[in-house]
Design a protein around this motif. Structure first.
Motif, PDB file in Angstrom:
ATOM      1  N   ILE A   1      -4.298   8.015   9.316  1.00  0.00           N
ATOM      2  CA  ILE A   1      -4.213   9.019   8.263  1.00  0.00           C
ATOM      3  C   ILE A   1      -5.478   9.872   8.277  1.00  0.00           C
ATOM      4  O   ILE A   1      -6.388   9.658   9.064  1.00  0.00           O
ATOM      5  CB  ILE A   1      -3.991   8.360   6.885  1.00  0.00           C
ATOM      6  CG1 ILE A   1      -5.131   7.398   6.534  1.00  0.00           C
ATOM      7  CG2 ILE A   1      -2.668   7.620   6.863  1.00  0.00           C
ATOM      8  CD1 ILE A   1      -4.992   6.753   5.165  1.00  0.00           C
ATOM      9  N   THR A   2      -5.514  10.857   7.403  1.00  0.00           N
ATOM     10  CA  THR A   2      -6.622  11.804   7.383  1.00  0.00           C
ATOM     11  C   THR A   2      -7.952  11.088   7.150  1.00  0.00           C
ATOM     12  O   THR A   2      -8.003   9.969   6.646  1.00  0.00           O
ATOM     13  CB  THR A   2      -6.411  12.858   6.295  1.00  0.00           C
ATOM     14  OG1 THR A   2      -6.129  12.189   5.054  1.00  0.00           O
ATOM     15  CG2 THR A   2      -5.242  13.762   6.635  1.00  0.00           C
TER      16      THR A   2
ATOM     17  N   VAL B   1       0.852  -1.190   0.000  1.00  0.00           N
ATOM     18  CA  VAL B   1       0.000   0.000   0.000  1.00  0.00           C
ATOM     19  C   VAL B   1       0.892   1.245   0.000  1.00  0.00           C
ATOM     20  O   VAL B   1       1.869   1.317   0.736  1.00  0.00           O
ATOM     21  CB  VAL B   1      -0.916   0.017   1.251  1.00  0.00           C
ATOM     22  CG1 VAL B   1      -1.744   1.289   1.297  1.00  0.00           C
ATOM     23  CG2 VAL B   1      -1.809  -1.211   1.279  1.00  0.00           C
ATOM     24  N   LYS B   2       0.534   2.201  -0.822  1.00  0.00           N
ATOM     25  CA  LYS B   2       1.248   3.476  -0.877  1.00  0.00           C
ATOM     26  C   LYS B   2       0.516   4.502  -0.020  1.00  0.00           C
ATOM     27  O   LYS B   2      -0.689   4.696  -0.170  1.00  0.00           O
ATOM     28  CB  LYS B   2       1.333   3.978  -2.323  1.00  0.00           C
ATOM     29  CG  LYS B   2       2.051   5.302  -2.489  1.00  0.00           C
ATOM     30  CD  LYS B   2       2.066   5.712  -3.951  1.00  0.00           C
ATOM     31  CE  LYS B   2       2.773   7.042  -4.173  1.00  0.00           C
ATOM     32  NZ  LYS B   2       2.776   7.440  -5.592  1.00  0.00           N
ATOM     33  N   ILE B   3       1.247   5.144   0.888  1.00  0.00           N
ATOM     34  CA  ILE B   3       0.656   6.148   1.772  1.00  0.00           C
ATOM     35  C   ILE B   3       1.375   7.478   1.547  1.00  0.00           C
ATOM     36  O   ILE B   3       2.606   7.560   1.660  1.00  0.00           O
ATOM     37  CB  ILE B   3       0.817   5.744   3.260  1.00  0.00           C
ATOM     38  CG1 ILE B   3       0.247   4.350   3.503  1.00  0.00           C
ATOM     39  CG2 ILE B   3       0.136   6.759   4.168  1.00  0.00           C
ATOM     40  CD1 ILE B   3       0.560   3.813   4.885  1.00  0.00           C
TER      41      ILE B   3
ATOM     42  N   ILE C   1      -4.307   2.204   8.732  1.00  0.00           N
ATOM     43  CA  ILE C   1      -3.677   1.114   7.986  1.00  0.00           C
ATOM     44  C   ILE C   1      -2.830   0.322   8.971  1.00  0.00           C
ATOM     45  O   ILE C   1      -1.969   0.884   9.659  1.00  0.00           O
ATOM     46  CB  ILE C   1      -2.810   1.648   6.832  1.00  0.00           C
ATOM     47  CG1 ILE C   1      -3.696   2.358   5.801  1.00  0.00           C
ATOM     48  CG2 ILE C   1      -2.021   0.520   6.182  1.00  0.00           C
ATOM     49  CD1 ILE C   1      -2.922   3.101   4.733  1.00  0.00           C
ATOM     50  N   LEU C   2      -3.066  -0.978   9.045  1.00  0.00           N
ATOM     51  CA  LEU C   2      -2.351  -1.850   9.963  1.00  0.00           C
ATOM     52  C   LEU C   2      -1.291  -2.624   9.195  1.00  0.00           C
ATOM     53  O   LEU C   2      -1.572  -3.207   8.140  1.00  0.00           O
ATOM     54  CB  LEU C   2      -3.326  -2.813  10.636  1.00  0.00           C
ATOM     55  CG  LEU C   2      -2.784  -3.678  11.782  1.00  0.00           C
ATOM     56  CD1 LEU C   2      -2.456  -2.810  12.995  1.00  0.00           C
ATOM     57  CD2 LEU C   2      -3.799  -4.748  12.159  1.00  0.00           C
ATOM     58  N   THR C   3      -0.060  -2.642   9.728  1.00  0.00           N
ATOM     59  CA  THR C   3       1.016  -3.360   9.050  1.00  0.00           C
ATOM     60  C   THR C   3       1.970  -3.972  10.063  1.00  0.00           C
ATOM     61  O   THR C   3       2.117  -3.466  11.188  1.00  0.00           O
ATOM     62  CB  THR C   3       1.783  -2.421   8.091  1.00  0.00           C
ATOM     63  OG1 THR C   3       2.764  -3.181   7.357  1.00  0.00           O
ATOM     64  CG2 THR C   3       2.491  -1.311   8.841  1.00  0.00           C
TER      65      THR C   3
END
Length: 232
Positions: free
Chosen positions: A163-164, A142-144, A169-171
Motif C-alpha cells: 500500500i501507499t 485489518v481494513k484496507i 500487509i501480509l495475510t
C-alpha cells in the motif's frame, strides 16, 4: 439497526464491565450474558447473533473450542488476560483480540471494526460498490482502503499487499482468492506472482508495468492487460 450481541465470561465483574461498555454504543444490543461457556454454546445453537464477546480461558470449555464447535459463527471479539492464544484466534478468523483489563478506548476500536465489517458484509451481499478490503493480519482483522493498494504479491500460501507509503500487509490468502474480493477491472493480474491496481500503473514498456516505486513483469499469459490498460 443495532447488532445483536452476547458476552460469555466466567468472571462476573468482566461481564458487568462489558455490559456497561456495550450500553454506550447505540449500534450494539446486548441480548444475553453467560458465566459459563456450555450455556453460551447451547444458546448459540438455537439463536443467531451478530457479535460475540468471548473469554478464552474458562473452566468448562475454552472460548477457542466453543467457536470451533459452532456451525454458524457470528463475528467474534476475544476478551482475555492471556496473550498466548492470539494464533488460535487468528485461525478462527476472530475479528479482534482484546487483552484484559479492557480499556474503553481499545473496546471502542474493536466495536467500530465490528460495525464496519458488518456493513461491509451486507453491502457485498447486495453487490454494492466497495471501497475497502478486509483481511486477517497479525492475529486480527485489518481494513484496507482500496485506493491505497498499489499491488499485491504472491508468496506461496500468503500474499503481501503493498500500500501507499511503502507499507505492506501480509495475510494468509491466494491471489485468486483476493481477486474475488476486489472490484473487477480495477485490479488485474499481470503475472502468476502479481496483481496490480490498474490506475496505479504509470507506464508500460518492454512488458513491464511501472508503478511509483517498482517495475513489475507482465508475463505472456497476461498480455491482454496491456490492451486493457491502454483502453482505460
Amino acid at each position: 439497526m443495532a447488532l445483536k450481541c452476547i458476552a460469555i465470561d466466567d468472571e462476573p465483574l468482566a461481564l458487568r464491565l462489558i455490559g456497561e461498555y456495550v450500553s454506550r454504543f447505540p449500534s450494539l444490543q446486548l441480548v444475553k450474558t453467560f458465566e459459563d461457556a456450555i450455556s453460551g454454546a447451547e444458546y448459540l445453537k438455537t439463536t443467531q447473533v451478530d457479535l460475540l464477546f468471548l473469554d478464552i480461558n474458562m473452566p468448562d470449555i475454552t472460548g477457542i473450542d466453543l467457536v470451533r464447535s459452532l456451525k454458524d459463527k457470528p463475528m467474534v471479539i476475544f476478551t482475555t488476560a492471556y496473550k498466548n492464544f492470539a494464533y488460535e484466534g487468528f485461525e478462527l478468523e476472530a475479528l479482534d483480540y482484546i487483552l484484559k483489563p479492557i480499556d474503553i478506548r481499545r473496546f471502542t476500536r474493536a466495536v467500530e471494526k465490528a460495525v464496519d465489517y458488518y456493513r461491509y458484509k451486507n453491502k457485498a451481499a447486495t453487490d454494492e460498490t466497495e471501497e475497502s478490503l478486509y483481511v486477517y493480519s497479525e492475529y486480527r482483522m485489518v481494513k484496507i482502503e482500496l485506493g491505497s493498494i498499489e499491488y499485491i504479491e504472491s508468496m506461496e500460501d500468503y500474499i503481501k499487499i503493498h500500500i501507499t507509503n511503502n507499507k505492506t500487509i501480509l495475510t494468509l490468502m491466494t491471489l485468486k482468492k483476493v481477486l474475488e474480493k476486489l472490484p473487477a477491472g480495477k485490479f488485474q493480474r499481470i503475472h502468476r506472482s502479481y496483481v496490480v491496481a490498474v490506475n496505479k500503473v504509470r507506464s508500460i514498456q518492454n512488458r513491464k508495468a511501472e508503478l511509483a516505486n517498482i517495475q513489475l513483469p507482465i508475463s505472456e499469459s497476461y498480455l491482454d492487460f496491456i490492451r486493457h490498460w491502454k483502453q482505460g
